[in-house]
Design a protein around this motif. Structure first.
Motif, PDB file in Angstrom:
ATOM      1  N   GLN A  13      17.167  36.292  31.793  1.00 17.70           N
ATOM      2  CA  GLN A  13      17.335  35.641  33.093  1.00 17.70           C
ATOM      3  C   GLN A  13      16.580  36.409  34.177  1.00 17.70           C
ATOM      4  O   GLN A  13      16.706  37.619  34.303  1.00 17.70           O
ATOM      5  N   VAL A  14      15.804  35.666  34.972  1.00 17.82           N
ATOM      6  CA  VAL A  14      15.100  36.278  36.105  1.00 17.82           C
ATOM      7  C   VAL A  14      15.570  35.680  37.434  1.00 17.82           C
ATOM      8  O   VAL A  14      15.197  36.164  38.499  1.00 17.82           O
ATOM      9  N   VAL A  40       8.175  30.626  31.056  1.00 13.58           N
ATOM     10  CA  VAL A  40       9.398  30.391  31.829  1.00 13.58           C
ATOM     11  C   VAL A  40      10.128  29.156  31.302  1.00 13.58           C
ATOM     12  O   VAL A  40       9.510  28.191  30.882  1.00 13.58           O
ATOM     13  N   THR A  41      11.465  29.218  31.344  1.00 13.39           N
ATOM     14  CA  THR A  41      12.318  28.096  30.950  1.00 13.39           C
ATOM     15  C   THR A  41      13.423  27.946  31.990  1.00 13.39           C
ATOM     16  O   THR A  41      13.947  28.941  32.480  1.00 13.39           O
ATOM     17  N   ILE A  42      13.768  26.706  32.329  1.00 15.59           N
ATOM     18  CA  ILE A  42      14.926  26.440  33.189  1.00 15.59           C
ATOM     19  C   ILE A  42      16.037  25.928  32.286  1.00 15.59           C
ATOM     20  O   ILE A  42      15.850  24.959  31.553  1.00 15.59           O
ATOM     21  N   ILE A  43      17.194  26.579  32.353  1.00 21.56           N
ATOM     22  CA  ILE A  43      18.328  26.197  31.512  1.00 21.56           C
ATOM     23  C   ILE A  43      19.517  25.860  32.403  1.00 21.56           C
ATOM     24  O   ILE A  43      19.960  26.686  33.206  1.00 21.56           O
ATOM     25  N   GLY A  44      20.020  24.642  32.265  1.00 22.94           N
ATOM     26  CA  GLY A  44      21.223  24.230  32.976  1.00 22.94           C
ATOM     27  C   GLY A  44      22.452  24.624  32.182  1.00 22.94           C
ATOM     28  O   GLY A  44      22.494  24.434  30.971  1.00 22.94           O
ATOM     29  N   ASP A 135      19.611  28.489  35.367  1.00 26.42           N
ATOM     30  CA  ASP A 135      19.043  29.825  35.194  1.00 26.42           C
ATOM     31  C   ASP A 135      17.560  29.709  34.866  1.00 26.42           C
ATOM     32  O   ASP A 135      17.166  28.895  34.022  1.00 26.42           O
ATOM     33  N   VAL A 136      16.762  30.513  35.541  1.00 26.01           N
ATOM     34  CA  VAL A 136      15.340  30.609  35.227  1.00 26.01           C
ATOM     35  C   VAL A 136      15.205  31.779  34.263  1.00 26.01           C
ATOM     36  O   VAL A 136      15.570  32.912  34.577  1.00 26.01           O
ATOM     37  N   MET A 137      14.734  31.475  33.067  1.00 25.04           N
ATOM     38  CA  MET A 137      14.612  32.464  32.013  1.00 25.04           C
ATOM     39  C   MET A 137      13.126  32.745  31.774  1.00 25.04           C
ATOM     40  O   MET A 137      12.282  31.900  32.045  1.00 25.04           O
ATOM     41  N   CYS A 138      12.848  33.937  31.264  1.00 22.53           N
ATOM     42  CA  CYS A 138      11.456  34.330  31.074  1.00 22.53           C
ATOM     43  C   CYS A 138      11.328  35.174  29.809  1.00 22.53           C
ATOM     44  O   CYS A 138      12.273  35.865  29.409  1.00 22.53           O
TER      45      CYS A 138
END
Length: 158
Positions: A13-14, A40-44, A135-138
Motif C-alpha cells: 500500500q502506498v 500500480v493497482t487500485i483495490i476497493g 487502497d493504491v497498491m504498488c
C-alpha cells in the motif's frame, strides 16, 4: 517445510482514500510525475451493494419497457433490411415494418417476463457496488518512490 509470507494482491500500500475519484486522482498524479503506473493497482475494500428502488413495476410499465426495447431492436433490423431495398418507398416500409414488429414482440416479451415473476419483484431498481476504502497498491520495488510522490502531492492538496 518452507514458510513464506505472501504479498497482498497488487503489492504494498502506498496510499488509502475514501472515494474512488480520490484514488484515481492519486494514480493520475503519479502518471503526471512520470511514475510507471503499470506498477500500480487500485483495490476497493469492504464492498457493499447499494440497490436504489426507482419505482413500482406494473403490467403497464413492464409492457411499455418491453415495447421500447423491442422498438430499438426493430428499428435496427428495419434499417439493416432497408439497406437492400430497391426503392425509397420500400426502404421506409422496411424500417416501419421492423419497428412495428419490434414493438409487438418487445411488448409480448415484457409481459411474459413480468408474468414469470408472479409478483415476487414488483419494483424497478438500479444497483451499484461501492467500497468503503480504496487502497493504491504498488510493486514493492517502486513503492517508496510512489509514497514520496503521493506525500508531496498530499501536502500540496491541503
Amino acid at each position: 517445510m518452507s514458510m513464506s509470507v505472501s504479498m497482498p494482491t497488487g503489492g504494498v500500500q502506498v496510499g488509502s482514500y475514501d472515494t474512488y475519484p480520490q484514488a484515481q486522482a492519486a494514480v493520475d498524479h503519479l502518471s503526471d510525475e512520470k511514475f510507471p503506473v503499470e506498477n500500480v493497482t487500485i483495490i476497493g475494500s469492504d464492498l457493499r451493494m447499494i440497490e436504489t428502488v426507482t419505482g413500482r413495476l406494473t403490467w403497464g410499465r413492464a409492457i411499455g419497457a418491453g415495447a421500447v426495447g423491442g422498438a430499438w431492436w426493430g428499428l435496427f433490423v428495419g434499417l439493416l433490411l432497408g439497406i437492400f431495398a430497391p426503392s425509397g418507398t420500400s426502404w421506409i416500409s422496411s424500417v416501419l415494418t421492423g419497428l412495428l414488429i419490434g414493438v409487438l414482440f418487445g411488448a409480448l416479451f415484457g409481459a411474459m417476463g413480468y408474468a414469470a415473476t408472479r409478483g415476487q419483484r414488483d419494483f424497478t431498481s438500479t444497483s451499484k457496488i461501492t467500497a468503503s476504502r480504496y487502497d493504491v497498491m504498488c510493486d514493492p520495488s517502486r513503492a517508496e518512490e510512489a509514497r514520496t510522490i503521493l506525500a508531496r502531492w498530499s501536502l500540496r492538496s491541503q
